[in-house]
Write an enzyme that holds these catalytic residues in place. Structure first.
Site, mmCIF file in Angstrom:
data_model
loop_
_atom_site.group_PDB
_atom_site.id
_atom_site.type_symbol
_atom_site.label_atom_id
_atom_site.label_comp_id
_atom_site.label_asym_id
_atom_site.label_seq_id
_atom_site.Cartn_x
_atom_site.Cartn_y
_atom_site.Cartn_z
ATOM 1 N N GLU A 24 -26.236 -11.580 -98.358
ATOM 2 C CA GLU A 24 -25.158 -12.390 -97.739
ATOM 3 C C GLU A 24 -25.393 -12.277 -96.225
ATOM 4 O OE1 GLU A 24 -21.264 -11.587 -97.469
ATOM 5 O OE2 GLU A 24 -21.222 -9.918 -98.347
ATOM 6 N N LYS A 84 -17.304 -19.213 -91.306
ATOM 7 C CA LYS A 84 -17.546 -18.620 -92.545
ATOM 8 C C LYS A 84 -17.497 -19.539 -93.903
ATOM 9 C CE LYS A 84 -14.579 -15.359 -95.775
ATOM 10 N NZ LYS A 84 -13.434 -14.796 -95.920
ATOM 11 N N VAL A 104 -20.328 -13.910 -100.477
ATOM 12 C CA VAL A 104 -20.923 -13.637 -101.908
ATOM 13 C C VAL A 104 -20.848 -14.692 -102.633
ATOM 14 C CG1 VAL A 104 -20.464 -12.056 -104.197
ATOM 15 C CG2 VAL A 104 -20.302 -11.120 -101.718
ATOM 16 N N SER A 138 -10.294 -14.955 -104.076
ATOM 17 C CA SER A 138 -11.720 -15.174 -103.731
ATOM 18 C C SER A 138 -12.326 -16.100 -104.558
ATOM 19 C CB SER A 138 -12.510 -13.914 -103.226
ATOM 20 O OG SER A 138 -13.764 -14.370 -102.878
ATOM 21 N N ALA A 139 -12.995 -17.118 -103.920
ATOM 22 C CA ALA A 139 -13.949 -17.760 -104.839
ATOM 23 C C ALA A 139 -15.207 -17.247 -105.410
ATOM 24 C CB ALA A 139 -14.378 -18.979 -104.128
ATOM 25 N N ASP A 140 -15.479 -15.875 -104.911
ATOM 26 C CA ASP A 140 -16.418 -14.684 -105.224
ATOM 27 C C ASP A 140 -16.427 -14.636 -106.889
ATOM 28 O OD1 ASP A 140 -17.123 -14.603 -102.618
ATOM 29 O OD2 ASP A 140 -16.604 -12.534 -102.396
ATOM 30 N N LYS A 157 -12.771 -3.809 -102.293
ATOM 31 C CA LYS A 157 -11.950 -3.163 -101.469
ATOM 32 C C LYS A 157 -10.597 -2.852 -101.973
ATOM 33 C CE LYS A 157 -14.261 -4.870 -97.611
ATOM 34 N NZ LYS A 157 -14.774 -6.042 -98.455
HETATM 35 N N1 PSU Z 1 -16.975 -7.326 -98.136
HETATM 36 C C1 PSU Z 1 -17.442 -6.865 -97.030
HETATM 37 N N2 PSU Z 1 -17.720 -7.290 -96.145
HETATM 38 C C2 PSU Z 1 -17.346 -8.702 -96.105
HETATM 39 C C3 PSU Z 1 -17.126 -9.434 -97.196
HETATM 40 C C4 PSU Z 1 -16.736 -8.656 -98.250
HETATM 41 O O1 PSU Z 1 -17.751 -5.575 -97.298
HETATM 42 O O2 PSU Z 1 -17.739 -9.192 -94.903
HETATM 43 C C5 PSU Z 1 -17.020 -10.896 -97.043
HETATM 44 C C6 PSU Z 1 -17.929 -11.460 -98.206
HETATM 45 O O3 PSU Z 1 -18.778 -12.144 -97.555
HETATM 46 C C7 PSU Z 1 -17.159 -12.099 -99.216
HETATM 47 C C8 PSU Z 1 -16.077 -12.476 -98.435
HETATM 48 O O4 PSU Z 1 -17.738 -12.877 -100.291
HETATM 49 O O5 PSU Z 1 -15.751 -11.474 -97.618
HETATM 50 C C9 PSU Z 1 -14.779 -12.751 -99.270
HETATM 51 O O6 PSU Z 1 -13.801 -13.499 -98.514
HETATM 52 P P1 PSU Z 1 -12.629 -14.126 -99.218
HETATM 53 O O7 PSU Z 1 -11.640 -12.981 -99.729
HETATM 54 O O8 PSU Z 1 -12.097 -15.194 -98.222
HETATM 55 O O9 PSU Z 1 -13.186 -15.040 -100.298
HETATM 56 MN MN MN Z 2 -9.034 -15.655 -99.842
#
Ligand code: PSU
Ligand code: MN
Length: 302
Positions: A24, A84, A104, A138-140, A157
């Protein structure tokens, strides 16, 4: 011209059925501080090539979704203030003709679209603490429910609600495999409080599971949870203190939506005197090692 630009290097590997690992780019643009981010991005690719596998870093450049970046394109993602871009942002950055770093979710989506089956990252996005009120998930997670790619991560995390994240993955039928562990890892820490239902002990087992999923006609992703070795993990006491501080600051500063994850990450990097960063780089490297093994096992099987 096709919708997604695939670099010659990645296209050749695809055509010849050679192993590929996707990476990514949000981790480069928003997850790691400059200038370590560019060094790290190059290091990730080098590690994959040394293993005899083709790296495919994903990003959107001037509106073009791209799988496989040149060195100057990697530099742009590391140095420019790019957006992003998760999946919902892809049509927007494309339509506007601007650049975006893929999360992701969007990396999985674009890589899978062109036929890449294995992906290495640091940590997945997940359900945030307090999500029952904020709805911040997260949409992940939901994208992995319908994207047939295998993602190697060090879990999620501990800034997230790990228990809720695992429950959502179960509901969405995304398999979670502990790689040589029975316990879900917590990114900077080797272990969370949560045991896993399934463990695998080598890459060929993962490839077999991928093949079975395909045989069923399912299109779910597979999460391979690979802990950072205990001797390399972050000191848990410092970790817990730093986390509370970062989350409290995010709340008091009113950080919302897609800014939450980058804010918390950079707060922790700034306030931990490089300790969290070193662990972050180590764990990605461990994930890449496992992902290259899986990519090779997958090719060997298919
Ligand atoms: N984990 C990391 N570093 C990052 C991210 C996750 O160690 O930069 C990023 C990844 O790209 C993940 C995104 O897909 O944060 C998730 O963001 P959100 O919670 O806004 O979906
Ligand atoms: Mn979010």
């Amino acid at each position: 011209m096709s919708l997604v630009h695939v670099s010659d290097e990645v296209q050749d590997a695809l055509s010849e059925g050679r192993p590929i690992v996707a990476l990514e780019s949000t981790i480069i643009s928003h997850g790691l501080p400059r200038p370590n981010n560019l060094t790290a991005a190059r290091g990730f690719e080098d590690q994959i090539r040394v293993a005899g596998v083709t790296p495919a870093t994903v990003a959107v450049l001037d509106g073009v979704p791209t799988v496989g970046l040149s060195d100057s394109q990697l530099e742009r993602i590391a140095d420019e203030d790019v957006a992003k871009a998760s999946v919902r942002d892809l049509p927007i950055v494309m339509g506007k003709g601007i650049s975006g770093a893929t999360t992701v979710a969007s990396t999985a989506s674009l890589a899978s679209l062109v036929g890449v089956r294995v992906f290495a990252t640091g940590g997945l996005g997940g359900v945030h603490r307090g999500a029952s009120e904020s709805f911040d998930e997260s949409a992940d997670i939901s994208v992995l429910a319908s994207t047939p790619i295998t993602v190697v991560s060090a879990g999620v995390k501990s800034i997230l609600d790990i228990s809720a994240t695992l429950e959502r993955l179960e509901t969405l039928s995304v398999p979670v495999l502990g790689y040589r562990t029975n316990i879900f890892p917590a990114f900077w820490l080797s272990e969370s409080d949560y045991p896993l239902d399934w463990r695998v002990d080598d890459a060929s087992e993962v490839a077999q599971i991928m093949q079975s999923r395909d045989a069923l006609g399912y299109r779910h992703g597979i999460v391979v949870a690979n802990p950072v070795p205990r001797e390399q993990q972050w000191d848990p006491t410092t970790h817990d203190r730093m986390l509370e501080e970062a989350l409290a600051t995010a709340t008091s500063e009113g950080i919302r939506g897609k800014d939450v994850t980058p804010f918390v990450l950079s707060y922790i990097v700034e306030h931990s005197r490089g300790e969290s960063l070193a662990v972050n780089l180590d764990l990605v490297s461990h994930n890449i090692a496992v992902a290259t093994d899986i990519a090779k096992a997958w090719v060997a099987l298919s």
